[in-house]
Motif scaffolding. Structure first.
Motif, PDB file in Angstrom:
ATOM      1  N   GLY A   1       0.814  -1.220   0.000  1.00 49.10           N
ATOM      2  CA  GLY A   1       0.000   0.000   0.000  1.00 49.10           C
ATOM      3  C   GLY A   1       0.844   1.266   0.000  1.00 49.10           C
ATOM      4  O   GLY A   1       0.454   2.284  -0.559  1.00 49.10           O
ATOM      5  N   ALA A   2       2.030   1.205   0.621  1.00 46.85           N
ATOM      6  CA  ALA A   2       2.872   2.404   0.702  1.00 46.85           C
ATOM      7  C   ALA A   2       3.699   2.604  -0.572  1.00 46.85           C
ATOM      8  O   ALA A   2       4.270   3.682  -0.773  1.00 46.85           O
ATOM      9  N   SER A   3       3.758   1.570  -1.411  1.00 39.02           N
ATOM     10  CA  SER A   3       4.557   1.711  -2.643  1.00 39.02           C
ATOM     11  C   SER A   3       3.823   2.592  -3.653  1.00 39.02           C
ATOM     12  O   SER A   3       2.615   2.456  -3.850  1.00 39.02           O
ATOM     13  N   THR A   4       4.580   3.458  -4.300  1.00 45.06           N
ATOM     14  CA  THR A   4       3.952   4.394  -5.244  1.00 45.06           C
ATOM     15  C   THR A   4       4.053   3.897  -6.695  1.00 45.06           C
ATOM     16  O   THR A   4       3.677   4.600  -7.625  1.00 45.06           O
ATOM     17  N   ARG A   5       4.578   2.699  -6.891  1.00 44.40           N
ATOM     18  CA  ARG A   5       4.698   2.167  -8.261  1.00 44.40           C
ATOM     19  C   ARG A   5       3.323   2.005  -8.914  1.00 44.40           C
ATOM     20  O   ARG A   5       2.338   1.714  -8.233  1.00 44.40           O
ATOM     21  N   SER A   6       3.293   2.094 -10.239  1.00 45.31           N
ATOM     22  CA  SER A   6       1.999   1.952 -10.914  1.00 45.31           C
ATOM     23  C   SER A   6       1.628   0.473 -11.052  1.00 45.31           C
ATOM     24  O   SER A   6       0.456   0.110 -10.984  1.00 45.31           O
ATOM     25  N   THR A   7       2.619  -0.418 -11.257  1.00 47.77           N
ATOM     26  CA  THR A   7       2.321  -1.855 -11.221  1.00 47.77           C
ATOM     27  C   THR A   7       3.153  -2.455 -10.103  1.00 47.77           C
ATOM     28  O   THR A   7       4.270  -2.004  -9.839  1.00 47.77           O
ATOM     29  N   LYS A   8       2.576  -3.439  -9.449  1.00 36.71           N
ATOM     30  CA  LYS A   8       3.258  -3.999  -8.271  1.00 36.71           C
ATOM     31  C   LYS A   8       3.263  -5.516  -8.335  1.00 36.71           C
ATOM     32  O   LYS A   8       2.262  -6.138  -8.743  1.00 36.71           O
ATOM     33  N   HIS A   9       4.377  -6.081  -7.879  1.00 33.92           N
ATOM     34  CA  HIS A   9       4.554  -7.533  -7.888  1.00 33.92           C
ATOM     35  C   HIS A   9       5.114  -7.967  -6.543  1.00 33.92           C
ATOM     36  O   HIS A   9       5.977  -7.293  -5.980  1.00 33.92           O
ATOM     37  N   VAL A  10       4.588  -9.085  -6.044  1.00 33.09           N
ATOM     38  CA  VAL A  10       5.020  -9.624  -4.753  1.00 33.09           C
ATOM     39  C   VAL A  10       5.492 -11.057  -4.970  1.00 33.09           C
ATOM     40  O   VAL A  10       4.911 -11.798  -5.761  1.00 33.09           O
ATOM     41  N   ILE A  11       6.561 -11.440  -4.278  1.00 33.05           N
ATOM     42  CA  ILE A  11       7.032 -12.835  -4.323  1.00 33.05           C
ATOM     43  C   ILE A  11       6.802 -13.450  -2.945  1.00 33.05           C
ATOM     44  O   ILE A  11       7.176 -12.874  -1.917  1.00 33.05           O
ATOM     45  N   THR A  12       6.164 -14.615  -2.936  1.00 37.58           N
ATOM     46  CA  THR A  12       6.017 -15.354  -1.680  1.00 37.58           C
ATOM     47  C   THR A  12       6.234 -16.832  -1.984  1.00 37.58           C
ATOM     48  O   THR A  12       6.743 -17.176  -3.042  1.00 37.58           O
TER      49      THR A  12
END
Ligand code: PLP
Length: 364
Positions: A64-75
């Motif tokens: 939520g705090a990231s200002t990137r337009s596209t976001k990716h998470v690795i888990t």
């Protein structure tokens, strides 16, 4: 906890002397937990309600705090639902998520994490120790990879606290839960590295430096601080003692019960956990048989909509659904001793023989 529950009952956010006394106790607890986690500053510790909230806050907050337009998470595929279900919800909101798998070892290969990195990766969330098979993940290496890639790294350390050294994980965000290391249920903490930006989960007051609103749970925090202190003073002797008990339990069960094997036993594991497959035996039946003899163990499988669902962790490490339903997780702790382990081995041997007589199936 008792003095905080009965005498020093102030609200830690009040400026009168009752409040300030509570605040002082809260800040002592924060320093104690900071020491356990190797935090440089006590202000890096945010008190929350438990592991689930800390995981939710870390992942949702960082994304939520990231200002990137596209976001990716690795888990990973072996995370607790407190991480997996947050990631699934993020996916529904348009965040891309890569679930890195594990082989039969139950340990994540850092190269797979590296391969999963994308230019828009904002967060890696990989647990420190798995709750079902106890495998320890290479968090230090993942932290280094994250740092060199400019990505935040969160680790769920709920099963690691009190069992593994926590001072040097390198994580930017780290989850602990009080009830896993001697504090009551309903208190946990999220370590948030200094300057890491986090969007709060809830809206409210300015407590916990605006990262977690709500009147602070002072008794819970005080208890968690004391539990952390206990670990800080007893870690080496206690973990060695528990590991010896666990190894003995595992060795004796495997020597006495035919068609039994320990899952992920060749991998680095937390000292307290043993997950054993008893071929052809329904895990739930074994849990009940042992419960009747006074032993509390877990089958790892969860009952959902009337059906016993095999554990996602056990299937991720390569077990068939049937085998995954035949596993028992034994967890040892501070209260256990060698007499209990001897009695447990006896109970397991007798229960396995009894259950196999009741419903014989082809094994092997
Ligand atoms: N993460 C892991 C690995 C766990 O084992 C657990 C609980 O068992 C949690 C998160 C959730 O913690 P809590 O029960 O404090 O919400």
């Amino acid at each position: 906890m008792l003095p905080v529950l009965t005498e020093s009952y102030g609200n830690a956010s009040s400026i009168h002397h009752f409040g300030q006394a509570a605040k002082q106790r809260l800040e002592i607890a924060r320093r104690q937990v900071a020491r356990l986690l190797g935090a440089r500053k006590a202000t890096e510790i945010v008190f929350v309600s438990g592991g689930t909230e800390a995981d939710n806050l870390a992942i949702t907050g960082a994304v939520g705090a990231s200002t990137r337009s596209t976001k990716h998470v690795i888990t990973s595929t072996i995370e607790h639902p407190a991480v997996l279900n947050v990631c699934r919800e993020l996916e529904a909101e348009g965040v891309a998520v890569t679930y890195v798998g594990v082989g039969g070892s139950g340990v994540i290969d850092v190269r797979d994490v590296r391969r999963a990195l994308r230019p828009d990766t904002v967060l890696i969330s990989i647990m420190h120790a798995n709750n079902e098979v106890g495998t320890v993940q290479p968090v230090r290496e993942i932290a280094e990879l994250a740092r060199e890639s400019g990505v935040l790294f969160h680790s769920d350390g709920v099963q690691a606290a009190g069992k593994l050294p926590l001072e040097d994980t390198g994580a930017d965000l780290y989850t602990v839960s009080g009830h896993k290391f001697g504090a009551p249920k309903g208190i946990g903490a999220l370590y948030v590295r200094d300057k890491v930006k986090l969007a709060p989960l809830m809206r409210g007051g300015k407590q916990e430096r605006e990262r977690r609103p709500g009147t602070e749970n002072v008794p819970g925090a005080v208890a968690m601080g004391r539990a952390a202190e206990w670990i800080n003073s007893n870690f080496a002797s206690e973990t060695a003692r528990i590991a010896e008990l666990r190894d003995r339990l595992e060795r004796e069960i495997l020597a006495s019960v035919p068609h039994a094997r320990a899952n992920c036993a060749a991998s680095p594991r937390t000292p307290n956990t043993s997950n054993i497959l008893f071929e052809g035996i329904e895990g739930e039946a074994m849990v009940i048989a042992l419960d009747l003899k006074g032993f509390a163990v877990s089958s790892g499988a969860a009952c959902s909509s009337g059906a016993v669902e095999p554990s996602h962790v056990l299937t991720a490490v390569g077990l068939s659904k049937d085998d995954a339903r035949s596993c028992i997780r034994f967890s040892l702790g501070r209260q256990n001793d060698e007499h209990q382990v001897a009695a447990l081995v006896e109970a397991v041997v007798a229960s396995a023989a009894h259950l196999r007589r009741l419903s014989p199936v082809a094994v092997g």
